[in-house]
Design a protein around this motif. Structure first.
Motif, PDB file in Angstrom:
ATOM      1  N   PRO A 208      -9.416 -21.955  97.905  1.00 33.06           N
ATOM      2  CA  PRO A 208     -10.680 -22.320  99.165  1.00 33.06           C
ATOM      3  C   PRO A 208     -11.889 -22.986  97.858  1.00 33.06           C
ATOM      4  CG  PRO A 208     -10.267 -19.627  98.090  1.00 33.06           C
ATOM      5  CD  PRO A 208      -8.714 -20.853  97.863  1.00 33.06           C
ATOM      6  N   THR A 209     -12.418 -23.409  99.028  1.00 30.01           N
ATOM      7  CA  THR A 209     -13.745 -23.622  98.165  1.00 30.01           C
ATOM      8  C   THR A 209     -15.132 -23.290  99.028  1.00 30.01           C
ATOM      9  OG1 THR A 209     -13.754 -25.318 100.347  1.00 30.01           O
ATOM     10  CG2 THR A 209     -13.217 -26.483  98.069  1.00 30.01           C
ATOM     11  N   GLN A 210     -14.697 -22.356  99.566  1.00 32.35           N
ATOM     12  CA  GLN A 210     -15.894 -21.092 100.052  1.00 32.35           C
ATOM     13  C   GLN A 210     -15.931 -19.968  99.188  1.00 32.35           C
ATOM     14  OE1 GLN A 210     -15.915 -18.087 101.811  1.00 32.35           O
ATOM     15  NE2 GLN A 210     -18.197 -18.265 102.825  1.00 32.35           N
ATOM     16  N   ARG A 211     -17.324 -19.734  98.869  1.00 34.26           N
ATOM     17  CA  ARG A 211     -17.997 -18.617  97.528  1.00 34.26           C
ATOM     18  C   ARG A 211     -17.218 -17.468  98.137  1.00 34.26           C
ATOM     19  NH1 ARG A 211     -22.637 -15.921  99.709  1.00 34.26           N
ATOM     20  NH2 ARG A 211     -22.095 -16.348 101.672  1.00 34.26           N
ATOM     21  N   ASN A 212     -17.146 -16.766  99.245  1.00 38.97           N
ATOM     22  CA  ASN A 212     -16.824 -15.550  99.447  1.00 38.97           C
ATOM     23  C   ASN A 212     -14.796 -15.329  99.526  1.00 38.97           C
ATOM     24  OD1 ASN A 212     -18.933 -13.796  99.513  1.00 38.97           O
ATOM     25  ND2 ASN A 212     -19.753 -14.436 101.496  1.00 38.97           N
ATOM     26  N   ARG A 213     -14.330 -16.943  99.888  1.00 39.69           N
ATOM     27  CA  ARG A 213     -12.662 -16.591  99.689  1.00 39.69           C
ATOM     28  C   ARG A 213     -12.365 -17.030  98.696  1.00 39.69           C
ATOM     29  NH1 ARG A 213     -10.466 -18.636 104.752  1.00 39.69           N
ATOM     30  NH2 ARG A 213     -11.842 -18.552 106.182  1.00 39.69           N
ATOM     31  N   GLN A 214     -12.950 -17.427  97.797  1.00 35.46           N
ATOM     32  CA  GLN A 214     -12.469 -17.466  96.394  1.00 35.46           C
ATOM     33  C   GLN A 214     -12.771 -16.105  96.102  1.00 35.46           C
ATOM     34  OE1 GLN A 214     -15.146 -20.622  95.000  1.00 35.46           O
ATOM     35  NE2 GLN A 214     -14.423 -22.245  94.894  1.00 35.46           N
ATOM     36  N   ALA A 215     -14.188 -15.471  96.119  1.00 36.06           N
ATOM     37  CA  ALA A 215     -14.361 -13.961  95.749  1.00 36.06           C
ATOM     38  C   ALA A 215     -12.883 -13.146  96.361  1.00 36.06           C
ATOM     39  CB  ALA A 215     -15.906 -12.953  96.059  1.00 36.06           C
ATOM     40  N   LEU A 216     -12.244 -13.378  97.548  1.00 41.59           N
ATOM     41  CA  LEU A 216     -11.524 -12.129  97.932  1.00 41.59           C
ATOM     42  C   LEU A 216     -10.270 -13.211  97.075  1.00 41.59           C
ATOM     43  CD1 LEU A 216     -11.786 -11.995 101.906  1.00 41.59           C
ATOM     44  CD2 LEU A 216     -11.541 -10.732 100.834  1.00 41.59           C
TER      45      LEU A 216
END
Ligand SMILES: N[C@@H](CCC(=O)N[C@@H](CS)C(=O)NCC(=O)O)C(=O)O
Length: 252
Positions: A208-216
Motif C-alpha cells: 500500500p502507498t496510503q499511510r494508514n494502510r501501511q500502518a495496518l
C-alpha cells in the motif's frame, strides 16, 4: 438483527453515496493537532463532512453526540451555543463552526489547498443522497443506547466513509457514545480496490502507498477495514461482527 442483512442495507447506503467517501482525491496537508468533530453516524449532514475527510485523507477525533446522549452533547452547547451537528473544532486555528457546507469548505481550503470539489457542492444531489443513505439504515447510529460504560481513552477505528462494514461499527460507537480516532483508510491506487481475501490470493506482495494502510500492515499484518484498537483494554481486532460484539460486551 441478522448481520448479513445489516451489511446489505449498509452497502445500499454506500451506493446512495454516489461514490463519495471511498477514495483519496484531494489530499493536501495534515493538521498538526487532530481535528475534533462532534457528530452522529446516521446524520445526513455529518456524513457529508466525513466523506470529505476520507477524500482529504484526514484523521479526526470523533465525539459521538446521539439523540438523548449525555456525554458530549452538553460540551457542544458550551463550545458553540447550541446542540446542532456536525460541529467542528480545529485546535490548530481555534476555528469552531456548525453547518456541514461551511465545514466542508473550511476543510478543503485549509487542508486541501483548493475549493471543495463539485460533488460536495451540488447540494441538490449531495443532500438527498445522504438522506437516502440514512433512510436505508433505518435510524441506526442516531440514538443513544443509555446505560453505557464510558471509555477513558478514545478508541481507534481504521475506516473509510463508504465502507459498508465500517459503517456498522461507527453506528454502534455512536449509540454507545464512544469517542474515537477515525483513521482514514481511503483508496489511492488500483490494488486498494480488491477485496482483502482476493488481494491476498492475487497480489501476495501488495504494497500500500496510503499511510494508514501501511500502518495496518505493520501493526496487524494485513489491510482490512474495519480494524479497531481499544487502548483501554489492549484489544485489537478485525471483522465488523466481532468488533460490534466486543463493543457491546465491553461498553454496552
Ligand atoms: N444545515 C445544518 C443542518 C444540521 C442538522 O440539522 N443536524 C441535525 C442532525 S441530522 C441536528 O443537529 N439536530 C439536532 C439534534 O440532534 O439535537 C448542516 O448542514 O450542518
Amino acid at each position: 438483527m441478522n448481520h448479513a442483512f445489516e451489511v446489505a442495507t449498509s452497502l445500499l447506503a454506500s451506493v446512495a453515496g454516489q461514490g463519495r467517501g471511498i477514495r483519496i482525491g484531494s489530499a493536501g496537508r495534515q493538521p498538526e493537532e487532530m481535528l475534533e468533530i462532534y457528530d452522529m453516524e446516521g446524520c445526513p449532514f455529518c456524513r457529508v463532512v466525513r466523506e470529505a475527510l476520507t477524500d482529504l485523507d484526514i484523521d479526526a477525533l470523533i465525539y459521538p453526540c446521539p439523540k438523548n446522549g449525555s456525554v458530549f452533547r452538553p460540551l457542544v452547547e458550551r463550545l458553540g451555543g447550541k446542540q446542532q451537528f456536525p460541529f467542528l473544532f480545529d485546535p490548530n486555528t481555534d476555528e469552531a463552526m456548525y453547518e456541514s457546507a461551511d465545514i466542508v469548505e473550511y476543510l478543503y481550503s485549509t487542508y486541501g489547498n483548493q475549493p471543495a470539489p463539485q460533488r460536495w457542492k451540488l447540494k441538490a444531489m449531495r443532500t438527498p443522497a445522504s438522506f437516502a443513505a440514512s433512510a436505508l439504515r433505518r435510524g441506526r447510529g442516531v440514538r443513544a443506547d443509555g446505560n453505557v460504560r464510558q471509555a477513558e481513552q478514545p478508541l481507534e477505528l481504521f475506516s473509510f466513509e463508504a465502507s459498508p462494514f465500517a459503517r456498522l461499527v461507527r453506528e454502534r460507537m455512536t449509540e454507545l457514545e464512544l469517542p474515537h480516532i477515525l483513521r482514514q483508510v481511503g483508496r489511492d491506487q488500483p490494488a486498494d480496490w480488491l477485496m482483502p481475501p482476493m488481494r491476498r490470493k492475487l497480489m501476495p506482495d501488495y504494497q500500500p502507498t496510503q499511510r494508514n494502510r501501511q500502518a495496518l500492515i505493520e501493526r496487524a499484518g494485513r489491510v482490512a477495514v474495519p480494524y479497531l484498537i481499544d487502548p483501554n483494554t489492549g484489544t485489537e481486532l478485525f471483522e465488523s461482527k466481532a468488533i460490534i460484539e466486543y463493543l457491546d460486551r465491553t461498553y454496552g
